[in-house]
Design a protein around this motif. Structure first.
Motif, mmCIF file in Angstrom:
data_model
loop_
_atom_site.group_PDB
_atom_site.id
_atom_site.type_symbol
_atom_site.label_atom_id
_atom_site.label_comp_id
_atom_site.label_asym_id
_atom_site.label_seq_id
_atom_site.Cartn_x
_atom_site.Cartn_y
_atom_site.Cartn_z
ATOM 1 N N LYS A 113 20.956 20.104 -9.501
ATOM 2 C CA LYS A 113 20.449 18.582 -9.623
ATOM 3 C C LYS A 113 21.720 17.580 -9.471
ATOM 4 O O LYS A 113 21.401 16.832 -8.873
ATOM 5 C CB LYS A 113 19.911 18.352 -11.030
ATOM 6 C CG LYS A 113 18.388 18.721 -11.182
ATOM 7 C CD LYS A 113 17.741 18.340 -12.418
ATOM 8 C CE LYS A 113 16.340 18.712 -12.741
ATOM 9 N NZ LYS A 113 15.775 18.416 -14.012
ATOM 10 N N MET A 114 22.826 17.960 -10.269
ATOM 11 C CA MET A 114 23.870 16.858 -9.996
ATOM 12 C C MET A 114 24.496 16.925 -8.699
ATOM 13 O O MET A 114 24.815 16.143 -8.047
ATOM 14 C CB MET A 114 24.968 17.449 -11.059
ATOM 15 C CG MET A 114 24.630 17.063 -12.621
ATOM 16 S SD MET A 114 26.018 17.334 -13.623
ATOM 17 C CE MET A 114 26.977 15.699 -13.440
ATOM 18 N N ILE A 115 24.708 18.109 -8.090
ATOM 19 C CA ILE A 115 25.237 18.494 -6.469
ATOM 20 C C ILE A 115 24.024 17.664 -5.607
ATOM 21 O O ILE A 115 24.630 17.036 -4.627
ATOM 22 C CB ILE A 115 25.258 19.883 -6.352
ATOM 23 C CG1 ILE A 115 26.471 20.453 -7.044
ATOM 24 C CG2 ILE A 115 25.476 19.998 -4.804
ATOM 25 C CD1 ILE A 115 26.349 21.965 -7.224
ATOM 26 N N LYS A 116 22.799 17.888 -5.952
ATOM 27 C CA LYS A 116 21.911 17.039 -5.192
ATOM 28 C C LYS A 116 22.108 15.613 -5.046
ATOM 29 O O LYS A 116 21.894 15.074 -4.196
ATOM 30 C CB LYS A 116 20.465 17.594 -5.565
ATOM 31 C CG LYS A 116 19.381 16.981 -4.869
ATOM 32 C CD LYS A 116 18.013 17.426 -5.314
ATOM 33 C CE LYS A 116 16.811 17.028 -4.461
ATOM 34 N NZ LYS A 116 15.382 17.466 -5.185
ATOM 35 N N ASN A 117 22.514 15.162 -6.358
ATOM 36 C CA ASN A 117 22.703 13.467 -6.521
ATOM 37 C C ASN A 117 24.231 13.203 -6.073
ATOM 38 O O ASN A 117 24.517 12.125 -6.575
ATOM 39 C CB ASN A 117 22.345 13.171 -7.755
ATOM 40 C CG ASN A 117 20.671 13.293 -8.068
ATOM 41 O OD1 ASN A 117 19.929 12.709 -7.057
ATOM 42 N ND2 ASN A 117 20.443 13.719 -9.134
ATOM 43 N N ASN A 118 24.819 14.018 -5.331
ATOM 44 C CA ASN A 118 26.361 13.862 -5.239
ATOM 45 C C ASN A 118 26.998 13.685 -6.392
ATOM 46 O O ASN A 118 28.099 12.801 -6.217
ATOM 47 C CB ASN A 118 26.423 12.675 -4.267
ATOM 48 C CG ASN A 118 25.644 12.877 -2.954
ATOM 49 O OD1 ASN A 118 25.756 14.073 -2.164
ATOM 50 N ND2 ASN A 118 24.949 11.935 -2.420
ATOM 51 N N LEU A 119 26.664 14.307 -7.406
ATOM 52 C CA LEU A 119 27.617 14.255 -8.539
ATOM 53 C C LEU A 119 28.199 15.604 -8.593
ATOM 54 O O LEU A 119 28.055 16.744 -8.256
ATOM 55 C CB LEU A 119 26.813 13.921 -9.714
ATOM 56 C CG LEU A 119 26.090 12.683 -9.757
ATOM 57 C CD1 LEU A 119 25.283 12.636 -11.053
ATOM 58 C CD2 LEU A 119 27.112 11.434 -9.905
ATOM 59 N N GLU A 120 29.619 15.699 -9.367
ATOM 60 C CA GLU A 120 30.332 16.743 -9.668
ATOM 61 C C GLU A 120 29.950 17.273 -10.926
ATOM 62 O O GLU A 120 29.848 16.770 -11.940
ATOM 63 C CB GLU A 120 32.020 16.416 -9.702
ATOM 64 C CG GLU A 120 32.870 17.492 -10.265
ATOM 65 C CD GLU A 120 32.721 18.824 -9.445
ATOM 66 O OE1 GLU A 120 32.320 19.881 -9.966
ATOM 67 O OE2 GLU A 120 32.732 18.827 -8.224
ATOM 68 N N PRO A 121 29.674 18.579 -10.977
ATOM 69 C CA PRO A 121 28.958 19.535 -12.215
ATOM 70 C C PRO A 121 29.863 19.910 -13.153
ATOM 71 O O PRO A 121 29.477 20.720 -14.051
ATOM 72 C CB PRO A 121 27.951 20.109 -11.609
ATOM 73 C CG PRO A 121 28.673 20.744 -10.194
ATOM 74 C CD PRO A 121 29.325 19.578 -9.727
#
Length: 333
Positions: A113-121
Motif C-alpha cells: 500500500k505504501m509503495i503504491k502511494n510512492n512511500l518508503e515502507p
C-alpha cells in the motif's frame, strides 16, 4: 535436477492448494467442518472469508507470489531488483483484487500500500514478524550450489526487502530456501537441519533486529516433537499446533513447516498433515511440501495431485521449470 525442480514447484502448489480450504481456521472448526480430515483437494468453503474465492486445486497467494518473484528474476537475468519485484507484486495484487479480497498477508499488504502511494515502507518492513517472506521463497533455494550459505542469505534478503527486512523474517525465508537447497543434495535430514541452523545465524546479522524467539531453538523443539510422535500423525500435528504454533507469525509457521517436512519426507503426507493442522494451513503446506519436493523429486508425488494442479491453475508450469533448468545449466549446477 529437472526432477527436483518439478518437485519443488509442484510440491509448493500442492501443499498450498490442499491447505487452502482450512486457511486460518482454528483446529476445532477445521475438524468439525470437514468431518474429521482433509484428504483431497476441495473448494474453498463459502464460510471461509479468505478461501471462499478459490476452487478445488487452486493455489493461493503463496505460490502466486513465488511465481511473481520468479517472473521478476527472469526479467532481470536472475539479478534481484527491488523496483522490479515491487512493480510486479503490485500488478499481481491489483489484477487479483488482493487488497479488497483480504488475500495479502498483514505485512505485505501494508508495505505494498505504501509503495503504491510512492512511500518508503521501511518502518513496516523492519518490524515485520509475519511469514510473507518465507511463504514465497522456496524456488530460490533451487538457484544455488551446495553449501553456498552466505550467498543464499544475501540473495534472499534482496528478494524479500520489498516487504520484509527484519532479522526474523529474513531468517525464516533463508531457512526455507536453504532447506530446499540442502534437500537437493543431501539425503540425511540431520545434515539438512545443520544447514538451517547455520543460515539462521547468518540471516540474523542481515535483517533489522527484533525481539523475536530463536528460530533455531524452536526448530529443534519441533524436531523433538516429530521424533516423539513418529508414526502418530494426528497426535504429531496436534502437538505442533499446541506447542510450536500454526499462526502467521514466521516464528511459528517456519519451524512447524520444517518439522512437518522432516516427519513426512514426502509431499503426499506433508500436504495431508499441513491441511489438517489448522491455522495458516496453505502457507505451512506450501513451505513443507516444497522442501519435500526437493528431497524426493516429482517422481514420488501423487500423479493425480499433479494433474489436478495443472488443470486447476492457469499457469504454464513448464515455462518456469525450463527457465530455472536453463539457468542452472548456464551456472554449471
Amino acid at each position: 535436477m529437472k526432477n527436483k525442480i518439478e518437485g519443488v514447484i509442484y510440491g509448493m502448489a500442492i501443499g498450498d492448494a490442499m491447505g487452502m480450504p482450512a486457511e486460518l481456521w482454528g483446529r476445532n472448526k477445521v475438524r468439525n467442518f470437514f468431518k474429521d480430515y482433509i484428504t483431497e483437494f476441495l473448494d474453498g468453503p463459502q464460510e471461509n472469508d479468505i478461501a471462499k474465492n478459490y476452487k478445488k486445486g487452486q493455489f493461493t497467494d503463496d505460490t502466486a507470489q513465488a511465481l511473481v518473484i520468479l517472473d521478476s528474476l527472469f526479467e532481470n537475468n536472475f539479478i534481484p531488483d527491488k523496483k522490479i519485484i515491487a512493480k510486479n507484486l503490485l500488478i499481481w495484487a491489483e489484477k487479483n483484487n488482493a487488497f479488497e479480497q483480504n488475500i495479502l498477508g498483514p505485512t505485505s499488504k501494508e508495505a505494498l500500500k505504501m509503495i503504491k502511494n510512492n512511500l518508503e515502507p521501511i518502518e513496516i518492513t523492519k518490524k515485520a514478524l509475519s511469514n510473507g517472506s518465507a511463504m514465497r521463497i522456496a524456488p530460490i533455494g533451487l538457484l544455488f550450489k551446495k553449501n553456498q550459505h552466505q550467498q543464499l542469505v544475501d540473495y534472499v534478503f534482496k528478494v524479500s526487502q520489498v516487504t520484509h527486512t527484519s532479522d526474523i523474517t529474513i531468517s525464516g525465508a533463508s531457512i526455507i530456501a536453504m532447506c530446499v537447497n540442502s534437500a537437493l543434495y543431501k539425503t540425511n535430514f540431520e545434515e539438512i537441519l545443520e544447514d538451517l541452523y547455520l543460515v539462521d545465524k547468518l540471516a540474523l546479522q542481515v535483517g533489522s533486529e527484533t525481539y523475536s524467539p530463536s528460530m533455531t531453538k524452536r526448530i529443534k523443539l519441533a524436531i523433538e516433537i516429530a521424533n516423539h510422535f513418529k508414526g502418530k500423525d494426528i497426535e504429531f500435528i496436534d502437538e505442533l499446533y499446541d506447542v510450536i504454533g500454526a499462526g502467521v507469525n514466521i516464528s511459528e509457521s517456519v519451524p512447524t513447516a520444517v518439522a512437518i517436512a522432516y516427519y513426512a519426507k514426502n509431499v503426499n503426507k506433508a500436504a495431508f498433515l499441513a491441511a489438517n493442522l489448522a491455522g495458516d494451513t496453505d502457507t505451512i503446506g506450501a513451505m513443507a511440501c516444497a522442501i519435500c519436493g526437493a528431497y524426493t523429486g516429482i517422481e514420488e508425488i501423487d500423479k493425480n495431485f499433479v494433474k489436478i494442479i495443472k488443470e486447476s491453475n492457469k499457469v504454464n508450469f513448464d515455462f518456469y521449470i525450463k527457465k530455472i533448468e536453463t539457468y542452472l545449466k548456464e551456472k554449471g549446477i
